[in-house]
Design a protein around this motif. Structure first.
Motif, PDB file in Angstrom:
ATOM      1  N   LYS A  15       0.835  -1.216   0.000  1.00  0.00           N
ATOM      2  CA  LYS A  15       0.000   0.000   0.000  1.00  0.00           C
ATOM      3  C   LYS A  15       0.863   1.257   0.000  1.00  0.00           C
ATOM      4  O   LYS A  15       0.567   2.223  -0.708  1.00  0.00           O
ATOM      5  CB  LYS A  15      -0.950  -0.011   1.193  1.00  0.00           C
ATOM      6  CG  LYS A  15      -2.073  -1.014   1.073  1.00  0.00           C
ATOM      7  CD  LYS A  15      -2.962  -0.980   2.301  1.00  0.00           C
ATOM      8  CE  LYS A  15      -4.097  -1.961   2.209  1.00  0.00           C
ATOM      9  NZ  LYS A  15      -4.913  -1.953   3.442  1.00  0.00           N
ATOM     10  N   HIS A  16       1.913   1.254   0.807  1.00  0.00           N
ATOM     11  CA  HIS A  16       2.784   2.429   0.860  1.00  0.00           C
ATOM     12  C   HIS A  16       3.486   2.644  -0.483  1.00  0.00           C
ATOM     13  O   HIS A  16       3.570   3.773  -0.979  1.00  0.00           O
ATOM     14  CB  HIS A  16       3.803   2.300   1.996  1.00  0.00           C
ATOM     15  CG  HIS A  16       4.673   3.495   2.171  1.00  0.00           C
ATOM     16  ND1 HIS A  16       4.176   4.759   2.409  1.00  0.00           N
ATOM     17  CD2 HIS A  16       6.025   3.629   2.119  1.00  0.00           C
ATOM     18  CE1 HIS A  16       5.172   5.618   2.497  1.00  0.00           C
ATOM     19  NE2 HIS A  16       6.308   4.957   2.321  1.00  0.00           N
ATOM     20  N   PHE A  17       3.978   1.576  -1.066  1.00  0.00           N
ATOM     21  CA  PHE A  17       4.616   1.651  -2.388  1.00  0.00           C
ATOM     22  C   PHE A  17       3.641   2.207  -3.421  1.00  0.00           C
ATOM     23  O   PHE A  17       3.992   3.091  -4.212  1.00  0.00           O
ATOM     24  CB  PHE A  17       5.124   0.259  -2.792  1.00  0.00           C
ATOM     25  CG  PHE A  17       5.967   0.252  -4.031  1.00  0.00           C
ATOM     26  CD1 PHE A  17       7.234   0.816  -4.028  1.00  0.00           C
ATOM     27  CD2 PHE A  17       5.504  -0.344  -5.198  1.00  0.00           C
ATOM     28  CE1 PHE A  17       8.033   0.800  -5.173  1.00  0.00           C
ATOM     29  CE2 PHE A  17       6.295  -0.363  -6.339  1.00  0.00           C
ATOM     30  CZ  PHE A  17       7.553   0.208  -6.335  1.00  0.00           C
ATOM     31  N   ALA A  18       2.406   1.747  -3.396  1.00  0.00           N
ATOM     32  CA  ALA A  18       1.380   2.242  -4.328  1.00  0.00           C
ATOM     33  C   ALA A  18       1.093   3.721  -4.081  1.00  0.00           C
ATOM     34  O   ALA A  18       0.927   4.501  -5.037  1.00  0.00           O
ATOM     35  CB  ALA A  18       0.105   1.413  -4.202  1.00  0.00           C
ATOM     36  N   THR A  19       1.047   4.119  -2.815  1.00  0.00           N
ATOM     37  CA  THR A  19       0.790   5.531  -2.487  1.00  0.00           C
ATOM     38  C   THR A  19       1.919   6.413  -3.011  1.00  0.00           C
ATOM     39  O   THR A  19       1.658   7.463  -3.616  1.00  0.00           O
ATOM     40  CB  THR A  19       0.638   5.700  -0.954  1.00  0.00           C
ATOM     41  OG1 THR A  19      -0.465   4.919  -0.503  1.00  0.00           O
ATOM     42  CG2 THR A  19       0.416   7.159  -0.577  1.00  0.00           C
ATOM     43  N   ILE A  20       3.157   6.002  -2.790  1.00  0.00           N
ATOM     44  CA  ILE A  20       4.303   6.769  -3.291  1.00  0.00           C
ATOM     45  C   ILE A  20       4.228   6.880  -4.811  1.00  0.00           C
ATOM     46  O   ILE A  20       4.401   7.963  -5.379  1.00  0.00           O
ATOM     47  CB  ILE A  20       5.639   6.122  -2.884  1.00  0.00           C
ATOM     48  CG1 ILE A  20       5.864   6.197  -1.378  1.00  0.00           C
ATOM     49  CG2 ILE A  20       6.809   6.791  -3.605  1.00  0.00           C
ATOM     50  CD1 ILE A  20       7.046   5.354  -0.908  1.00  0.00           C
ATOM     51  N   ASN A  21       3.995   5.767  -5.477  1.00  0.00           N
ATOM     52  CA  ASN A  21       3.956   5.770  -6.941  1.00  0.00           C
ATOM     53  C   ASN A  21       2.825   6.632  -7.480  1.00  0.00           C
ATOM     54  O   ASN A  21       3.004   7.350  -8.477  1.00  0.00           O
ATOM     55  CB  ASN A  21       3.846   4.344  -7.477  1.00  0.00           C
ATOM     56  CG  ASN A  21       5.122   3.552  -7.274  1.00  0.00           C
ATOM     57  OD1 ASN A  21       6.194   4.114  -7.045  1.00  0.00           O
ATOM     58  ND2 ASN A  21       5.017   2.248  -7.338  1.00  0.00           N
ATOM     59  N   THR A  22       1.667   6.574  -6.845  1.00  0.00           N
ATOM     60  CA  THR A  22       0.538   7.411  -7.276  1.00  0.00           C
ATOM     61  C   THR A  22       0.878   8.880  -7.088  1.00  0.00           C
ATOM     62  O   THR A  22       0.649   9.710  -7.983  1.00  0.00           O
ATOM     63  CB  THR A  22      -0.737   7.037  -6.493  1.00  0.00           C
ATOM     64  OG1 THR A  22      -1.023   5.659  -6.715  1.00  0.00           O
ATOM     65  CG2 THR A  22      -1.913   7.894  -6.923  1.00  0.00           C
ATOM     66  N   HIS A  23       1.443   9.209  -5.931  1.00  0.00           N
ATOM     67  CA  HIS A  23       1.847  10.598  -5.665  1.00  0.00           C
ATOM     68  C   HIS A  23       2.864  11.064  -6.713  1.00  0.00           C
ATOM     69  O   HIS A  23       2.721  12.144  -7.291  1.00  0.00           O
ATOM     70  CB  HIS A  23       2.433  10.716  -4.255  1.00  0.00           C
ATOM     71  CG  HIS A  23       3.006  12.060  -3.960  1.00  0.00           C
ATOM     72  ND1 HIS A  23       2.226  13.165  -3.696  1.00  0.00           N
ATOM     73  CD2 HIS A  23       4.294  12.479  -3.905  1.00  0.00           C
ATOM     74  CE1 HIS A  23       3.012  14.208  -3.498  1.00  0.00           C
ATOM     75  NE2 HIS A  23       4.271  13.821  -3.607  1.00  0.00           N
ATOM     76  N   LYS A  24       3.895  10.258  -6.951  1.00  0.00           N
ATOM     77  CA  LYS A  24       4.913  10.634  -7.939  1.00  0.00           C
ATOM     78  C   LYS A  24       4.302  10.817  -9.324  1.00  0.00           C
ATOM     79  O   LYS A  24       4.696  11.720 -10.055  1.00  0.00           O
ATOM     80  CB  LYS A  24       6.027   9.584  -7.999  1.00  0.00           C
ATOM     81  CG  LYS A  24       7.103   9.782  -6.940  1.00  0.00           C
ATOM     82  CD  LYS A  24       8.336   8.963  -7.187  1.00  0.00           C
ATOM     83  CE  LYS A  24       9.043   9.148  -8.475  1.00  0.00           C
ATOM     84  NZ  LYS A  24       9.459  10.483  -8.874  1.00  0.00           N
ATOM     85  N   ALA A 124      -0.812  17.100  -5.620  1.00  0.00           N
ATOM     86  CA  ALA A 124      -0.713  15.638  -5.661  1.00  0.00           C
ATOM     87  C   ALA A 124      -1.017  15.016  -4.298  1.00  0.00           C
ATOM     88  O   ALA A 124      -1.745  14.017  -4.216  1.00  0.00           O
ATOM     89  CB  ALA A 124       0.675  15.229  -6.142  1.00  0.00           C
ATOM     90  N   ALA A 125      -0.474  15.574  -3.231  1.00  0.00           N
ATOM     91  CA  ALA A 125      -0.719  15.026  -1.894  1.00  0.00           C
ATOM     92  C   ALA A 125      -2.201  15.090  -1.549  1.00  0.00           C
ATOM     93  O   ALA A 125      -2.770  14.114  -1.037  1.00  0.00           O
ATOM     94  CB  ALA A 125       0.112  15.783  -0.858  1.00  0.00           C
ATOM     95  N   CYS A 126      -2.832  16.204  -1.850  1.00  0.00           N
ATOM     96  CA  CYS A 126      -4.270  16.328  -1.568  1.00  0.00           C
ATOM     97  C   CYS A 126      -5.083  15.351  -2.417  1.00  0.00           C
ATOM     98  O   CYS A 126      -6.050  14.760  -1.944  1.00  0.00           O
ATOM     99  CB  CYS A 126      -4.743  17.765  -1.794  1.00  0.00           C
ATOM    100  SG  CYS A 126      -4.167  18.908  -0.510  1.00  0.00           S
ATOM    101  N   ARG A 127      -4.699  15.162  -3.660  1.00  0.00           N
ATOM    102  CA  ARG A 127      -5.399  14.199  -4.516  1.00  0.00           C
ATOM    103  C   ARG A 127      -5.265  12.779  -3.970  1.00  0.00           C
ATOM    104  O   ARG A 127      -6.230  12.026  -3.941  1.00  0.00           O
ATOM    105  CB  ARG A 127      -4.875  14.257  -5.946  1.00  0.00           C
ATOM    106  CG  ARG A 127      -5.424  15.412  -6.736  1.00  0.00           C
ATOM    107  CD  ARG A 127      -5.317  15.124  -8.233  1.00  0.00           C
ATOM    108  NE  ARG A 127      -5.922  16.172  -9.003  1.00  0.00           N
ATOM    109  CZ  ARG A 127      -7.221  16.248  -9.295  1.00  0.00           C
ATOM    110  NH1 ARG A 127      -8.047  15.332  -8.857  1.00  0.00           N
ATOM    111  NH2 ARG A 127      -7.681  17.240 -10.015  1.00  0.00           N
ATOM    112  N   VAL A 128      -4.072  12.419  -3.532  1.00  0.00           N
ATOM    113  CA  VAL A 128      -3.841  11.069  -3.011  1.00  0.00           C
ATOM    114  C   VAL A 128      -4.620  10.862  -1.715  1.00  0.00           C
ATOM    115  O   VAL A 128      -5.322   9.863  -1.560  1.00  0.00           O
ATOM    116  CB  VAL A 128      -2.335  10.800  -2.806  1.00  0.00           C
ATOM    117  CG1 VAL A 128      -2.106   9.533  -1.996  1.00  0.00           C
ATOM    118  CG2 VAL A 128      -1.636  10.699  -4.155  1.00  0.00           C
TER     119      VAL A 128
END
Length: 191
Positions: A15-24, A124-128
């Motif tokens: 989940k954390h990896f997915a969150t980082i990738n989505t944010h990036k 990006a952070a707000c979108r995630v």
């Protein structure tokens, strides 16, 4: 580590990896819209370092930064200290002793290209974290809730606030047209 804990750790890591990738991916999209291609590609690479990634896995919660949970647990966030010291799009990177000989700390004026990347990062952070509930007012509202404790140069703060208000009032397309036409042309992007 028992099997239940190991499974939870693996789940958090995914989940954390997915969150980082989505944010990036969001930051890259927005940086590209602004014309900041190199910054879009290189944004937040330190999040994949063991110092930041393992903390993110341990404190993963999904709806806010794991750094907040680490801070509550330990009294500080080692991951955040590592992150802000390596990523120039954070105004905290630009805190130093005042240049006039005064020993107090103060925000240093950020190069415009990093202010624009900070703007992209906040969207990006707000979108995630807000998901489908996101609105273009969210980055500005987050800024309003947090700004009282910011140690940021007045000119940097003024530009960030202006960009967030344009986003809130007129939307992404107008905000990025403004950035490309009025904000970045004066900046030497290839420094």
């Amino acid at each position: 580590m028992d099997c239940k804990s190991l499974e939870k750790y693996k789940e958090n890591a995914k989940k954390h990896f997915a969150t980082i990738n989505t944010h990036k991916a969001y930051v890259m999209k927005y940086c590209f819209k602004a014309g900041l291609y190199k910054q879009g590609l290189l944004h937040d690479l330190s999040k994949y370092s063991p110092t930041e990634f393992l903390t993110g896995v341990k404190y993963f919660c999904g709806d806010k930064s794991p750094n907040s949970a680490e801070r509550q647990d330990k009294g500080y966030s080692g991951a955040w200290l590592h992150h802000k010291g390596r990523n120039r799009h954070h105004f905290e990177y630009w805190i130093d002793n005042k240049p006039d000989g005064d020993k107090r700390m103060a925000g240093v004026k950020m190069p415009v290209k990093y202010v624009v990347e900070m703007f992209c990062d906040r969207i990006a952070a707000c979108r995630v974290y807000n998901g489908d509930a996101y609105t273009d007012a969210d980055p500005y509202n987050y800024y309003l809730r947090s700004r009282d404790h910011y140690m940021i140069h007045p000119e940097t703060e003024k530009l960030l606030r202006r960009l967030l208000i344009i986003l809130k009032d007129y939307g992404e397309d107008v905000a990025f047209r403004y950035i490309r036409a009025r904000v970045l042309p004066s900046e030497k992007l290839w420094k």
